[in-house]
Design an enzyme around this catalytic site. Structure first.
Site, short mmCIF file in Angstrom:
data_model
loop_
_atom_site.label_atom_id
_atom_site.label_comp_id
_atom_site.label_asym_id
_atom_site.label_seq_id
_atom_site.Cartn_x
_atom_site.Cartn_y
_atom_site.Cartn_z
N ARG A 1 1.85 -7.78 15.79
CA ARG A 1 2.01 -9.10 16.39
C ARG A 1 2.07 -8.96 17.90
NH1 ARG A 1 5.99 -7.90 12.03
NH2 ARG A 1 7.62 -9.39 12.56
N CYS B 1 -8.06 -0.64 -8.94
CA CYS B 1 -8.63 0.71 -8.74
C CYS B 1 -8.99 0.92 -7.27
CB CYS B 1 -9.81 0.98 -9.67
SG CYS B 1 -11.42 0.56 -9.03
N SER C 1 1.31 -12.55 6.79
CA SER C 1 1.83 -13.02 5.50
C SER C 1 1.01 -14.14 4.87
CB SER C 1 3.28 -13.49 5.66
OG SER C 1 4.05 -12.49 6.29
N THR D 1 -5.03 -11.09 12.26
CA THR D 1 -5.47 -12.09 11.27
C THR D 1 -5.61 -11.51 9.86
OG1 THR D 1 -6.62 -13.27 13.02
CG2 THR D 1 -7.29 -13.80 10.78
N HIS E 1 3.33 -22.13 7.82
CA HIS E 1 4.74 -22.50 7.90
C HIS E 1 4.88 -24.00 8.10
CE1 HIS E 1 6.26 -18.37 8.13
NE2 HIS E 1 5.20 -18.10 8.86
N CYS F 1 -16.36 0.91 -7.53
CA CYS F 1 -17.39 0.05 -6.95
C CYS F 1 -17.77 0.43 -5.52
CB CYS F 1 -16.98 -1.42 -7.01
SG CYS F 1 -15.59 -1.87 -5.96
N VAL G 1 -13.69 -5.13 25.55
CA VAL G 1 -13.76 -5.54 26.96
C VAL G 1 -12.83 -4.66 27.77
CG1 VAL G 1 -13.34 -7.39 28.60
CG2 VAL G 1 -14.42 -7.90 26.40
N SER H 1 -0.46 -20.58 11.46
CA SER H 1 -0.22 -22.00 11.19
C SER H 1 -0.73 -22.86 12.34
CB SER H 1 1.28 -22.26 11.00
OG SER H 1 1.85 -21.28 10.17
N CYS I 1 -17.84 -4.78 -9.17
CA CYS I 1 -16.39 -4.50 -9.13
C CYS I 1 -15.79 -4.92 -10.47
CB CYS I 1 -15.75 -5.28 -7.98
SG CYS I 1 -13.95 -5.32 -8.06
#
Lengths: 419, 489
Positions: free
Chosen positions: B314, B440, B48, B44, B52, B445, B175, B345, B403
């Site tokens: 994947r 950076c 990308s 997750t 879709h 930060c 698990v 999706s 930041c």
């Protein structure tokens, strides 16, 4: 929101901002205001507790905090206000600065002149595209320096340093003295980008090997760093198969170059030089917006704080002159980088010029027994020989007043010439 | 310790969070486990980020079905979760005449799957739309329904929403074994704890087949396929506003160039089968492969502004389709296995279906009151000056910019720690607030973020991690090192 006015607003209370403030006040500008995002003034010098600062300016070896303290005291004696814990959010074309702090909230400050002195930051891992895992234990050398020197924590036990910039060299010594084992310093170029004295005092004195023409080609470790692979590289900086060396380490410090921090500059729409990553300036250190000046490492990354201070005195005086006399339109010649020269500052010079002009640049390669030459339309204006020019040491030359008169062309070129 | 719940969800990725969120509307106790230290730590967080439109999946497959349904749910889902969604459109480009034929069949497949508004654009129209695409482009399939989201932010919001409605999340719980007990309930064991439940939901991503095969006689074979990416910095004028796919060809699937909802550009992914499902390293070959392929789409590509490289794994089943629903030979086990692209999706639709099936199985009824997803304050850097002034007045911590690159305040970092499923690591804060996401990469930060986490949670500073587990940022105090050295001497 608080609305205020000032004559000169300086962004940043590191060595550049402090020096600019001192110079502006000495030119009798009453209303000078310095804005600093950290809790205290001093900039990155606060965490540079090693000595070696101030040899040129004060003729003595000071630590970073000692060097900063001299300027902080002078700023205080001159009664210049420094507002800390205050972050500038934007600088606009009309020199209105928006800043914020927990105490005063959002402020809008209208200035007659603005001096940008935000300093620089380190090139992060992403910029290097080094393959491997994204585990904990990989820090820029300056982040590690902050942890050790300001927070009192050690980032790891077994350390490799990638890049031989000065902060990396200093941290090699610091981590060693503090009880960590520094296994190696790895530099992709065939020469170090750090000062020679630091290579001797921080690596050689502690028997830390320096691998030139090598780089990190793999990073291992799922959670915390477990090891890295170092490979030799060819002339085109491509890793040579078969030269891999593995190091078991839990820490990788990156000292791979510094980048001027120009978010505010870009936001203001100021022209940026691709060579320096800093603003394009004229010999008054004035950017493409009249009345906005830049100095110190935000303009171009210096080797020595002494040079930052000197440049920033100049910016402070120039801003004072602007506040008093306004922008007097001028004719310019452009300054071009020739062979062996990268990032000459300033990029433009007003003509006719009646004061000396300092040109600063970095050699793009090592040049032995060579000369720096300034040409204009085929006519040689200046020549100075030196035994060695290296990318690790910025070159400064001074063009005397009157040299830039009756020029045959509207640009000059700075270049290195091998004998 | 032993924990008991009606439903145990294994996996806190986008699918597990979607299931948990839907289940939280029912009168049922739910625990979600994840082996990592946070939500969204598997595929997750490293994909990308594309919703879709659904032209790619084989008609009639579960992938096609869930893709179309899930994609249709995202716009309103993101609005209700207060997370970004942008229907930026996509182009599938043909760079030669073979590609041209493939584009035609993609369009036909899209129409069959029910994708709307597909169009084939010629060379000039493509370049007018996206001038940075290679002038070699012959034509392109224009997919206006294609959208982008932030996968992990969506998962965080789903988890928060589930949590305020009573779901509990437990992290660092890998698990190791699952078994169906004689009474029809399940026991799942981790290194430290045992969980018993009436319904077990397998949303465990890369471990999907491992969990399934312990409970079912119908074995699944999973291939772990790694995809490597470049993430480039935001630019004043982004090079692309649409997602640009290369035409799938016998030479491979090609890589995409896509903006993210935050204005960065993403290049990738590669597709390499790997043996270790947790191996999310990038490699020199993989990264150069991405560059080589991406430059076919974008000849002027430069990685000068690269922010980071990452990879995701994947979970590909050899059957080449999702497994979604009740397990045939193991009553009480519900599964979403092999959720690779278009898994993101599909997640909302899978979540809805699985929760409905579980509700039917357990005879659940809906709660009388279902709390909405908590509204999060607008990010400081998106506020107007007047709003900023007011925010600092109310909470001075808004005046402390931690930041610099992304202009993230101390107040927002604290809030990220105190979300219903709050951040416990530096990366957790980064993904919830964007602190450290900038150019950076946290150089300035990160120490401050670690301090805030420590102050807000009571975790000692040298026990704060980058990303859970043993990913400690610090190795001890300066004093402890000097003592160690003395001992060794």
């Amino acid at each position: 929101m608080i609305d205020r006015n000032t004559d000169i607003l300086i962004v940043g209370a590191g060595p550049a901002g402090l020096a600019a403030a001192i110079a502006a006040r000495k030119e009798h500008i009453e209303s000078v205001l310095v804005i600093e995002r950290e809790k205290e003034p001093g900039g990155i010098l606060r965490q540079c507790i090693h000595n070696g600062f101030g040899l040129h300016r004060f003729k003595e070896e000071l630590t970073g905090p000692e060097y900063a303290q001299k300027d902080i005291e002078q700023v205080s004696e001159l009664g210049i206000p420094v507002e800390c814990s205050t972050t500038v959010l934007s600088v606009s074309q009309d020199k209105t600065v928006i800043c914020v702090s927990p105490e005063k909230g959002l402020q809008r400050i209208r200035a007659k002149a603005v001096i940008l002195a935000m300093g620089c930051r380190e090139r992060p891992r992403g910029a290097l595209c080094t393959p491997g895992t994204r585990c904990a234990g990989i820090y820029s050398a300056g982040t590690a320096q902050r942890f050790v020197n300001l927070e009192g924590f050690m980032p790891g036990h077994r350390v490799v340093i990638l890049g031989s910039g000065d902060i990396g060299l200093i941290m090699a010594r610091r981590m060693t003295l503090q009880g960590a084992k520094v296994l190696a310093c790895v530099e992709i170029m065939p020469y170090s980008s750090g000062l020679n004295r630091n290579i001797v005092q921080c690596l050689q004195d502690y028997h830390i090997p320096l691998y030139l023409s090598h780089t990190v080609t793999d990073i291992r470790g799922r959670e915390r760093l477990e090891g890295i692979t170092v490979s030799e590289v060819d002339e085109k900086r491509r890793p040579i198969p078969g030269t891999e060396m593995n190091f078991d380490c839990d820490t990788l410090l990156l000292s791979c170059g510094l980048i001027p921090e120009n978010e505010l500059t870009r936001g203001a729409g100021i022209d940026i030089s691709a060579a320096t990553s800093g603003a394009v300036v004229d010999d008054m250190l004035q950017t493409s917006i009249p009345g906005v000046f830049a100095c110190g490492n935000v303009l171009h990354v210096h080797d020595l704080v002494d040079n930052v201070s000197e440049e920033s005195f100049h910016a402070g005086r120039a801003a004072a002159d602007y506040v008093r006399n306004g922008f007097t339109g001028a004719e310019y010649i452009t300054v071009c980088d020739g062979e062996g020269v990268r990032g000459t500052v300033p990029q433009r010079i007003r003509i006719p010029s009646d004061s000396p002009v300092t040109l600063s640049f970095r050699p793009s390669d090592v040049y032995r027994s060579s000369a720096v030459v300034v040409d204009c339309g085929g006519v040689e204006l200046f020549r100075k020989k030196s035994l060695i020019f290296t990318p690790g040491e910025m070159v400064h030359i001074e063009l005397r007043p009157g040299l830039l008169k009756n020029l045959p062309a509207d640009s000059i070129t700075v270049r290195l010439e091998r004998n | 310790m032993t924990y008991q719940a009606d439903v145990l969800v294994i996996g806190a990725g986008i699918t597990g969070c979607a299931v948990a969120r839907e289940l939280s509307g029912y009168k049922v106790s739910v625990i979600v486990l994840d082996s990592a230290g946070d939500i969204a730590e598997g595929a997750t967080k490293a994909n990308s980020g594309i919703v879709h439109a659904g032209y790619d999946a084989r008609p009639g497959s579960k992938k096609a079905l869930y893709n179309i349904r899930g994609a249709g749910m995202y716009e309103s889902l993101c609005a209700s979760l207060h997370v970004p969604y942008r229907r930026n459109g996509a182009l599938v480009i043909a760079l030669n005449d073979t590609d041209r034929t493939a584009i035609e069949s993609l369009k036909a497949r899209g129409l069959e799957n029910g994708v709307k508004n597909l169009d084939i654009l010629d060379h000039d129209a493509v370049l007018a739309m996206e001038p940075n695409i290679s002038p070699e482009v012959k034509c392109a399939l224009f997919v206006p329904e294609s959208a982008i989201i932030s996968p992990y932010e969506t998962a965080f919001a789903l988890a928060d929403h589930a949590a305020v409605n009573g779901v509990s999340f437990r992290f660092g719980q890998s698990v190791s074994s699952v078994e169906r007990l004689p009474d029809g309930s399940f026991a799942a064991r981790t290194d430290t704890d045992t969980y018993t439940c009436r319904v077990l939901v397998n949303c465990s991503g890369a471990s999907g087949a491992y969990i399934h095969n312990q409970l079912s006689g119908q074995k699944l074979t999973m291939v772990h396929r790694r995809g490597q990416y470049y993430l480039l910095d935001r630019e004043a004028v982004p090079a692309f506003s649409r997602t640009i796919f290369q035409c799938p060809s016998p030479m491979g699937k090609g890589v995409l160039v896509s903006p993210t909802v935050h204005g960065n550009l993403l290049l990738g992914p590669t597709a390499e089968d790997i043996s270790d499902p947790l191996d999310t390293a990038t490699t020199a070959e993989g990264l150069s492969d991405v560059l080589r392929k991406a430059s076919l789409t974008w000849p002027k590509l430069s990685v000068r502004t690269n922010i980071t490289n990452f990879s995701g794994v994947r979970a590909h089943l050899t059957t080449d389709d999702f497994v979604v629903g009740p397990c045939e030979d193991c009553p009480g086990l519900f599964e979403a296995v092999g959720i690779e692209s278009p898994g993101l999706s599909s997640a909302p639709a899978i979540g809805l279906d699985l929760s409905g099936m579980i509700a039917g199985y357990l005879g659940l009824s809906l709660k009388e009151s279902f709390l909405p997803c908590p509204v999060r304050p607008r990010p400081f850097n998106e506020m107007t000056d007047a709003e900023k002034a007011e925010a600092v007045l109310k909470d001075p911590a808004y005046g402390n910019i931690v930041c610099r690159c992304e202009v993230i305040t101390e107040a927002e970092i604290r809030a990220a720690v105190h979300r219903p499923v709050g951040a416990r690591s530096v990366d957790g804060v980064k993904r919830r607030t964007r602190a450290g996401m900038g150019r950076c990469q946290g150089g300035f930060c990160m120490p401050r973020v670690a301090e805030i986490i420590s102050a807000e949670t009571g975790i000692p500073l040298d026990r704060v991690t980058k990303n859970g587990g043993d990913s400690y940022i610090l190795s001890g105090t300066v004093e402890s090192f000097l003592k160690e050295e003395t001992v060794h001497d």
